[in-house]
Design an enzyme around this catalytic site. Structure first.
Site, mmCIF file in Angstrom:
data_model
loop_
_atom_site.group_PDB
_atom_site.id
_atom_site.type_symbol
_atom_site.label_atom_id
_atom_site.label_comp_id
_atom_site.label_asym_id
_atom_site.label_seq_id
_atom_site.Cartn_x
_atom_site.Cartn_y
_atom_site.Cartn_z
ATOM 1 N N CYS A 2 24.989 109.132 154.223
ATOM 2 C CA CYS A 2 24.451 108.446 155.393
ATOM 3 C C CYS A 2 23.271 109.235 155.955
ATOM 4 C CB CYS A 2 25.465 108.257 156.504
ATOM 5 S SG CYS A 2 26.867 107.247 156.063
ATOM 6 N N ARG A 27 20.187 111.499 150.135
ATOM 7 C CA ARG A 27 21.539 111.775 150.613
ATOM 8 C C ARG A 27 22.558 110.770 150.049
ATOM 9 N NH1 ARG A 27 21.694 114.905 155.336
ATOM 10 N NH2 ARG A 27 23.462 113.783 156.143
ATOM 11 N N TRP A 75 26.461 105.004 153.598
ATOM 12 C CA TRP A 75 27.240 105.238 152.384
ATOM 13 C C TRP A 75 28.653 104.801 152.742
ATOM 14 C CZ3 TRP A 75 31.351 108.314 150.695
ATOM 15 C CH2 TRP A 75 31.440 108.531 149.315
ATOM 16 N N ASN A 101 26.984 108.620 161.530
ATOM 17 C CA ASN A 101 27.411 109.273 160.281
ATOM 18 C C ASN A 101 28.763 109.907 160.539
ATOM 19 O OD1 ASN A 101 24.871 108.703 159.423
ATOM 20 N ND2 ASN A 101 24.185 110.821 159.253
ATOM 21 N N GLY A 102 29.666 109.828 159.575
ATOM 22 C CA GLY A 102 30.979 110.463 159.742
ATOM 23 C C GLY A 102 32.080 109.421 159.687
ATOM 24 N N GLU A 481 30.498 122.475 134.283
ATOM 25 C CA GLU A 481 29.296 122.038 134.993
ATOM 26 C C GLU A 481 28.466 121.088 134.116
ATOM 27 O OE1 GLU A 481 28.354 121.849 137.844
ATOM 28 O OE2 GLU A 481 26.195 121.686 137.852
ATOM 29 N N LYS A 485 27.357 117.242 135.096
ATOM 30 C CA LYS A 485 25.963 116.776 135.128
ATOM 31 C C LYS A 485 25.819 115.505 134.312
ATOM 32 C CE LYS A 485 24.714 118.431 137.833
ATOM 33 N NZ LYS A 485 25.228 119.495 138.646
ATOM 34 N N GLU A 488 27.689 112.428 135.969
ATOM 35 C CA GLU A 488 27.255 111.944 137.279
ATOM 36 C C GLU A 488 25.916 111.213 137.256
ATOM 37 O OE1 GLU A 488 25.854 116.225 139.219
ATOM 38 O OE2 GLU A 488 26.405 114.622 140.568
ATOM 39 N N HIS A 504 46.073 121.742 122.076
ATOM 40 C CA HIS A 504 47.276 121.432 122.861
ATOM 41 C C HIS A 504 47.270 119.986 123.354
ATOM 42 C CE1 HIS A 504 48.616 125.526 122.599
ATOM 43 N NE2 HIS A 504 47.411 125.930 122.954
ATOM 44 N N LYS A 602 24.321 113.188 148.464
ATOM 45 C CA LYS A 602 23.911 114.587 148.316
ATOM 46 C C LYS A 602 24.788 115.501 149.154
ATOM 47 C CE LYS A 602 21.347 118.005 146.983
ATOM 48 N NZ LYS A 602 21.725 118.522 145.649
HETATM 49 O O1 M6R Z 1 26.486 121.004 149.367
HETATM 50 P P1 M6R Z 1 27.640 121.479 148.548
HETATM 51 O O2 M6R Z 1 27.268 122.564 147.585
HETATM 52 O O3 M6R Z 1 28.817 121.911 149.374
HETATM 53 O O4 M6R Z 1 28.100 120.233 147.704
HETATM 54 C C1 M6R Z 1 29.270 120.261 146.938
HETATM 55 C C2 M6R Z 1 29.282 119.129 145.926
HETATM 56 O O5 M6R Z 1 29.306 117.896 146.575
HETATM 57 C C3 M6R Z 1 28.060 119.186 145.016
HETATM 58 O O6 M6R Z 1 27.966 120.432 144.392
HETATM 59 C C4 M6R Z 1 28.116 118.089 143.958
HETATM 60 O O7 M6R Z 1 29.193 118.274 143.103
HETATM 61 C C5 M6R Z 1 26.798 118.100 143.196
HETATM 62 N N1 M6R Z 1 25.844 117.306 143.872
HETATM 63 C C6 M6R Z 1 26.938 117.640 141.793
HETATM 64 O O8 M6R Z 1 25.735 117.780 141.116
#
Ligand code: M6R
Length: 607
Positions: A2, A27, A75, A101-102, A481, A485, A488, A504, A602
């Site tokens: 948001c 965001r 969002w 927001n929230g 990681e 990537k 997502e 396993h 974001k």
């Molecule tokens: O702002 P933050 O590092 O706390 O965010 C945590 C996750 O939401 C963030 O790392 C998210 O997994 C990434 N955008 C993925 O690429």
């Protein structure tokens, strides 16, 4: 997650709001809306979808002639994405508008009570209770009404309100969701994040929880929730508009991947002086480091993956027990945090609701706390005992890249520092590690030269339906990681496994041509890793190996991504970059919206 933009002043309000919302698109959102104040009434327009849909909807509304306005990107949390559920929301007679927001946790009981007294609701959102509550509380003074309504709300909120009968006035309040006030000359701004207002001003107030702002074009007053005036320091934003733009790259993500060498360089600046670590920011002198018995690392998503690397390094170098938790799980598992242990909260944005809550839980149980964050003045940095800032610069793509590698660097520095102070890293090894850390920016530049070759490989990746990532030790953390990537941003189903775990259970899924990305950068487990790779090949799996040892791996790999030689403990910084590029190019080849992947935001400011 948001976005809010508010404006009061003489500029054409509508284009300013839309422009501001565009700067907050990173965001994440699924609908958008604006409310504009004519001096007599409020004009509201909303549309599901991208900002271009809102632009079509407002095409008939003149840009100027308004005294103030607010814009919002939503969002969805309560109620599906739709025109009706988009913000701003209004009361029964259209006299008030609110963008929020929230999450309002007690909205159900509030709505029932309001319905009982005759209020009509048009949306499915939690937010809509707010304008109706303002309608009830209003006695000709919007600030007082918002103040009393804030006292009724449970949950998290950054909200902005306008009344048709108070021309040019914006009232906003914050609790657990970021909000800033941009200070102009004859005009003022409100926003959830700096990029929205950077074109107009670099001076702002960063609001704290429980602060309310009353702003018109001439003046801004910050108050607490009893109405007492608070005098806040003006924060000067240290970067400019150019930093917030794409700088010639087709996507923010690609720009940010290529900014990684510089981000690492910046994060190291002044923290290594003449071969010695200078890390006062962690707030740990020799006695404190030696006294530590346990360390907790908490984070979400990519930051959690950085924590896994941190655990490995800190346990290895500092011989200190480290527990890593997903921040979203931490406080609900009744964690045991000994008084005097150290809790490190890792968060790029410094606003992630779960990480903030984990930090608070650690504090409640008596831990010392440190934040590793990229955003100055963010909530987590303000609540932690000490702060180590990564200096990745503004990260706008939803998929985190440069923030992740700087988190790795921060944790590497912490591990070496703790090891030195606790006497668990011999002098020669410490010097070798520090020298190797300083070479990381150059090595990262070398890795990024692989981009064209990886783009080629990504054409095949784009055809895949599934992918597996495997590794051992540090490579396993990087594999996690890498798979995040890929899924997502390209929406290709991907999973990561500790290579030894395949047999396993998951080996059952490895059949002819199933792609497996094997990370093999760790000499102590290289032989074991090669055995796991051969297990995959024996079932017809297709191997893309990421390694720095061509001779050893070439016989087993269908494709090889060759990294420069580097200290094995620092390899995660280099090994993740080809995986970021692979995900990026695969997503581009699939025509995905790389910087704004579906359903993701974001900065995740709700639980
Ligand atoms: O702002 P933050 O590092 O706390 O965010 C945590 C996750 O939401 C963030 O790392 C998210 O997994 C990434 N955008 C993925 O690429």
């Amino acid at each position: 997650m948001c976005g809010i933009v508010g404006y009061t002043g003489p500029r054409p309000v509508l284009p300013l709001l839309i422009g501001g919302l565009r700067k907050l698109e990173y965001r994440g959102y699924d609908s958008a809306g604006v409310a504009l104040q004519t001096g007599v009434e409020l004009v509201v327009a909303k549309a599901v979808g991208r900002l271009s849909c809102l632009e079509e909807r407002v095409a008939g509304i003149p840009g100027d002639g308004f005294l103030a306005g607010m814009g919002h990107t939503r969002w969805a949390t309560h109620g599906r994405p739709s025109d009706i559920n988009a913000h701003p929301h209004g009361d029964c007679r259209g006299r008030f508008a609110v963008a929020h927001n929230g999450i309002i946790e007690n909205y159900r009981s509030l709505r029932e009570r309001l319905r009982g007294s005759g209020h009509h609701f048009s949306s499915e959102t939690d937010t809509e209770v707010i304008p109706h509550l303002i309608e009830e509380a209003y006695r000709g003074d919007l600030a007082s009404a918002v103040r009393s309504v804030a006292g009724l709300l449970r949950g998290s909120f950054a909200l902005v309100a306008m009344a048709a009968s108070e021309p040019g006035l914006l009232v906003a309040v914050r609790k657990d969701s970021p909000l800033i006030v941009g200070l102009g000359d004859g005009e003022n701004f409100l926003a959830s994040d700096i990029p929205a207002i950077l074109e107009y001003t670099k001076s702002c107030y960063i609001l704290d929880d429980g602060e309310l702002v009353v702003a018109d074009q001439r003046c801004v007053e910050v108050q607490d929730l009893t109405g007492r005036v608070r005098h806040k320091p003006v924060f000067q934003v240290p970067w400019d508009v150019a930093v917030a733009e794409r700088g010639g790259y087709p996507h923010f993500m690609l720009k940010e991947i290529h900014e990684q060498p510089q981000a690492v360089r910046e994060t190291l600046r002044d923290r290594i002086k003449e071969g010695e670590l200078a890390l006062d920011e962690f707030g740990l002198d020799g006695d404190a480091a030696r006294a530590l018995r346990r360390l907790h690392l908490v984070g979400c998503g990519t930051a959690y993956h950085a924590c896994l690397v941190g655990k490995y390094l800190i346990e290895k170098l500092a011989r200190l027990a480290v527990e890593v938790d997903l921040a979203s799980e931490f406080r609900y598992r009744d964690p045991m945090v000994e008084t005097g242990s150290l809790l490190v909260a890792v968060s790029q944005s410094g606003e992630t609701a779960d990480t903030l809550a984990a930090l608070r839980e650690g504090k409640r149980q008596g831990a010392r706390t440190v934040a590793i964050s990229n955003v100055m003045g963010s909530s987590i940095t303000r609540e932690a005992g000490s702060v180590f800032y990564t200096r990745a610069g503004l990260e706008q793509a939803v998929a985190s890249t440069k923030a992740y590698v700087t988190q790795l660097v921060a944790l590497m520095l912490l591990a070496v520092d703790l090891g030195a102070k606790r006497g668990t890293v011999p002098e020669a090894e410490r010097a070798e590690l520090i020298e190797a850390i300083q070479k990381l920016p150059e090595l990262a530049e070398e890795v990024l030269k692989l981009a064209p070759a990886i783009d080629n490989l990504a054409r095949q990746v784009a055809q895949w339906e599934d992918a597996f990532f495997i590794g051992r030790g540090l490579d396993y953390a990087v594999a996690l990681e890498g798979q995040l990537k890929l899924k997502e941003i390209s929406y290709i189903h991907a999973e990561a496994y500790a290579a030894g775990e395949l047999k396993h259970g998951t080996l059952a899924l490895i059949v002819e041509r199933i792609p497996v990305i094997a990370l093999a950068t760790q000499p102590p487990v290289l032989d074991k890793m090669i055995s796991n790779i051969t297990e995959v090949r024996a079932r017809g799996g297709r191997i893309i190996a990421v390694c720095s040892n061509e001779e050893e791996l070439a016989p087993y790999a269908d494709d090889l991504i060759l990294l420069p030689a580097c200290h094995p403990l620092l390899m995660p910084v280099l090994a993740v970059m080809p995986l970021q590029l692979l995900a990026y190019y695969a997503a581009v080849h699939l025509g995905c919206d790389v910087d704004k992947p579906r359903n993701l935001a974001k900065s995740v400011t709700v639980e």
